[in-house]
Enzyme design. Structure first.
Site, PDB file in Angstrom:
ATOM      1  N   HIS A  66       0.841  -1.207   0.000  1.00  0.00           N
ATOM      2  CA  HIS A  66       0.000   0.000   0.000  1.00  0.00           C
ATOM      3  C   HIS A  66       0.871   1.251   0.000  1.00  0.00           C
ATOM      4  O   HIS A  66       0.368   2.364   0.134  1.00  0.00           O
ATOM      5  CB  HIS A  66      -0.890   0.009   1.258  1.00  0.00           C
ATOM      6  CG  HIS A  66      -1.700  -1.245   1.410  1.00  0.00           C
ATOM      7  ND1 HIS A  66      -2.650  -1.627   0.500  1.00  0.00           N
ATOM      8  CD2 HIS A  66      -1.656  -2.225   2.350  1.00  0.00           C
ATOM      9  CE1 HIS A  66      -3.181  -2.786   0.888  1.00  0.00           C
ATOM     10  NE2 HIS A  66      -2.595  -3.165   2.002  1.00  0.00           N
ATOM     11  N   HIS A  95       5.606   6.733   7.237  1.00  0.00           N
ATOM     12  CA  HIS A  95       5.206   6.344   5.891  1.00  0.00           C
ATOM     13  C   HIS A  95       4.542   7.551   5.242  1.00  0.00           C
ATOM     14  O   HIS A  95       4.459   8.619   5.841  1.00  0.00           O
ATOM     15  CB  HIS A  95       4.243   5.148   5.931  1.00  0.00           C
ATOM     16  CG  HIS A  95       2.990   5.471   6.663  1.00  0.00           C
ATOM     17  ND1 HIS A  95       2.863   5.327   8.048  1.00  0.00           N
ATOM     18  CD2 HIS A  95       1.833   6.012   6.233  1.00  0.00           C
ATOM     19  CE1 HIS A  95       1.674   5.740   8.393  1.00  0.00           C
ATOM     20  NE2 HIS A  95       1.031   6.167   7.338  1.00  0.00           N
ATOM     21  N   HIS A  97       1.420   9.063   2.205  1.00  0.00           N
ATOM     22  CA  HIS A  97       0.253   8.876   1.334  1.00  0.00           C
ATOM     23  C   HIS A  97       0.393   9.846   0.163  1.00  0.00           C
ATOM     24  O   HIS A  97       0.888  10.971   0.340  1.00  0.00           O
ATOM     25  CB  HIS A  97      -1.039   9.156   2.106  1.00  0.00           C
ATOM     26  CG  HIS A  97      -1.204   8.271   3.310  1.00  0.00           C
ATOM     27  ND1 HIS A  97      -1.879   7.074   3.270  1.00  0.00           N
ATOM     28  CD2 HIS A  97      -0.729   8.388   4.579  1.00  0.00           C
ATOM     29  CE1 HIS A  97      -1.863   6.519   4.476  1.00  0.00           C
ATOM     30  NE2 HIS A  97      -1.147   7.282   5.283  1.00  0.00           N
ATOM     31  N   GLU A 107      -4.194  13.105   2.900  1.00  0.00           N
ATOM     32  CA  GLU A 107      -5.397  12.480   3.478  1.00  0.00           C
ATOM     33  C   GLU A 107      -6.241  13.577   4.129  1.00  0.00           C
ATOM     34  O   GLU A 107      -7.422  13.746   3.807  1.00  0.00           O
ATOM     35  CB  GLU A 107      -4.979  11.419   4.497  1.00  0.00           C
ATOM     36  CG  GLU A 107      -4.147  10.306   3.825  1.00  0.00           C
ATOM     37  CD  GLU A 107      -4.333   8.967   4.474  1.00  0.00           C
ATOM     38  OE1 GLU A 107      -3.946   8.809   5.648  1.00  0.00           O
ATOM     39  OE2 GLU A 107      -4.887   8.061   3.828  1.00  0.00           O
ATOM     40  N   HIS A 120       3.280  10.627   7.531  1.00  0.00           N
ATOM     41  CA  HIS A 120       2.784  10.286   8.879  1.00  0.00           C
ATOM     42  C   HIS A 120       3.916   9.723   9.732  1.00  0.00           C
ATOM     43  O   HIS A 120       4.529   8.712   9.362  1.00  0.00           O
ATOM     44  CB  HIS A 120       1.650   9.257   8.773  1.00  0.00           C
ATOM     45  CG  HIS A 120       0.392   9.841   8.241  1.00  0.00           C
ATOM     46  ND1 HIS A 120      -0.639   9.087   7.717  1.00  0.00           N
ATOM     47  CD2 HIS A 120      -0.017  11.132   8.140  1.00  0.00           C
ATOM     48  CE1 HIS A 120      -1.622   9.884   7.330  1.00  0.00           C
ATOM     49  NE2 HIS A 120      -1.267  11.136   7.573  1.00  0.00           N
ATOM     50  N   THR A 202      -5.866   5.561   9.251  1.00  0.00           N
ATOM     51  CA  THR A 202      -6.528   5.870   7.977  1.00  0.00           C
ATOM     52  C   THR A 202      -6.475   4.677   7.027  1.00  0.00           C
ATOM     53  O   THR A 202      -6.822   4.800   5.856  1.00  0.00           O
ATOM     54  CB  THR A 202      -5.855   7.077   7.292  1.00  0.00           C
ATOM     55  OG1 THR A 202      -4.477   6.725   7.032  1.00  0.00           O
ATOM     56  CG2 THR A 202      -5.923   8.313   8.160  1.00  0.00           C
TER      57      THR A 202
HETATM   58  C1  LIG Z   1      -0.618   2.885  12.393  1.00  0.00           C
HETATM   59  C2  LIG Z   1      -1.019   3.551  11.095  1.00  0.00           C
HETATM   60  C3  LIG Z   1      -1.479   2.782  10.041  1.00  0.00           C
HETATM   61  C4  LIG Z   1      -1.821   3.413   8.843  1.00  0.00           C
HETATM   62  N1  LIG Z   1      -1.707   4.766   8.711  1.00  0.00           N
HETATM   63  O1  LIG Z   1      -2.004   5.371   7.521  1.00  0.00           O
HETATM   64  C5  LIG Z   1      -1.275   5.544   9.724  1.00  0.00           C
HETATM   65  O2  LIG Z   1      -1.186   6.758   9.509  1.00  0.00           O
HETATM   66  C6  LIG Z   1      -0.926   4.921  10.962  1.00  0.00           C
HETATM   67 ZN   LIG Z   2      -0.833   7.081   7.358  1.00  0.00          ZN
END
Ligand SMILES: Cc1ccn(O)c(=O)c1
Ligand SMILES: [Zn+2]
Length: 263
Positions: A66, A95, A97, A107, A120, A202
């Site tokens: 993902h 990570h 998005h 997001e 994030h 999310t």
């Molecule tokens: C723990 C977790 C899992 C997915 N996402 O997008 C987050 O921002 C945090």
């Molecule tokens: Zn995230």
């Protein structure tokens, strides 16, 4: 076998609640940050949000199918103050998005405006809980710092350290070590004003366990860096299905408080 969730019309955010009931809850993330209803709170100014991170090399980055995720468990890191009460939160992973074009990808949105992406930095409450997994089962278990991406001409050096490893983790399940030293502090904008509210992961299972802290000021990345993100494959095999988008659209804020701090 549970259908693999994703971001396509058949397995995306609109149908997550069928497999993951929490995704239909009243405390979901992300949300649209309506700046006119954000309330400033002197408590947030008095108990300043503070962070301390270590610089680490050889952090593992993996392709989750993902997106990319850097595992950065830092027992020496501390995030505290601001909306976090008396508890100390520790960095676990970070990570990102993004979207198919730079017109979308974040997001959270601000007055309906999407940014080109969102980083994030995920932390868990080590004062109250014994593990990340346990913390994720509690309303105050996680704290996530969100940082918006704007597209500009200067390449972001810290993000470039991530981008330079992506060719080694093209396929789902692949991982490698980032040789460069990563200092998470460098991901944060210079202006430290933020919005905060109570929300969720999310991505499925969308646990309602996150205290969100979203910085107002974006950091800059280049279009080329985002293009590289979009070259990751969602599959483990030869079939190439690029991860061109991995953001969940805003969810209803409902009657949740949205506070701001102009640090
Ligand atoms: C723990 C977790 C899992 C997915 N996402 O997008 C987050 O921002 C945090
Ligand atoms: Zn995230």
């Amino acid at each position: 076998m549970a259908a693999e969730w994703g971001y396509s019309p058949t397995n995306g955010p609109d149908v997550w609640a069928r497999l993951f009931p929490q995704a239909g809850g009243a405390r979901q993330s992300p949300v649209d940050i309506c700046t006119s209803i954000a309330s400033s709170d002197s408590n947030l100014e008095m108990k300043k949000l503070t962070f301390a991170y270590e610089s680490q090399s050889d952090l593992r980055i993996l392709n989750t199918g993902h997106g990319w995720k850097v595992e950065a468990p830092q027992s020496g890191s501390r995030l505290e103050g601001g909306p976090l009460g008396e508890d100390i939160y520790q960095l676990e992973q970070f990570h990102c998005h993004w979207g198919e074009t730079s017109a979308e990808g974040s997001e959270h949105t601000v007055d309906g405006r999407a940014y080109a992406g969102e980083l994030h930095l995920v932390h868990w409450n080590t004062t109250k809980y014994q593990s990340f997994a346990e913390a994720a089962q509690h309303p105050d278990g996680l704290a996530v710092l969100g940082v918006f991406f704007d597209v500009g001409n200067e390449s972001n050096d810290e993000i470039e350290k991530i981008v330079s490893t992506l060719s080694e983790i093209k396929f789902k399940g692949q991982f490698t070590d980032i040789p460069d030293v990563i200092d998470p502090t460098t991901f944060l904008p210079s202006g430290l004003g933020y919005w905060t509210y109570l929300g969720s992961l999310t991505t499925p299972p969308c646990n309602e366990c996150v205290i969100w802290i979203v910085y107002k000021e974006p950091i800059t990345v280049t279009e080329e860096q985002l293009v590289q993100f979009r070259c990751l494959s969602a599959c483990s095999g030869e079939a190439e299905e690029f991860i061109v988008k991995n953001y969940r659209p805003p969810q209803p804020l409902g009657n949740r408080a949205l506070r701001e701090c102009n640090a």
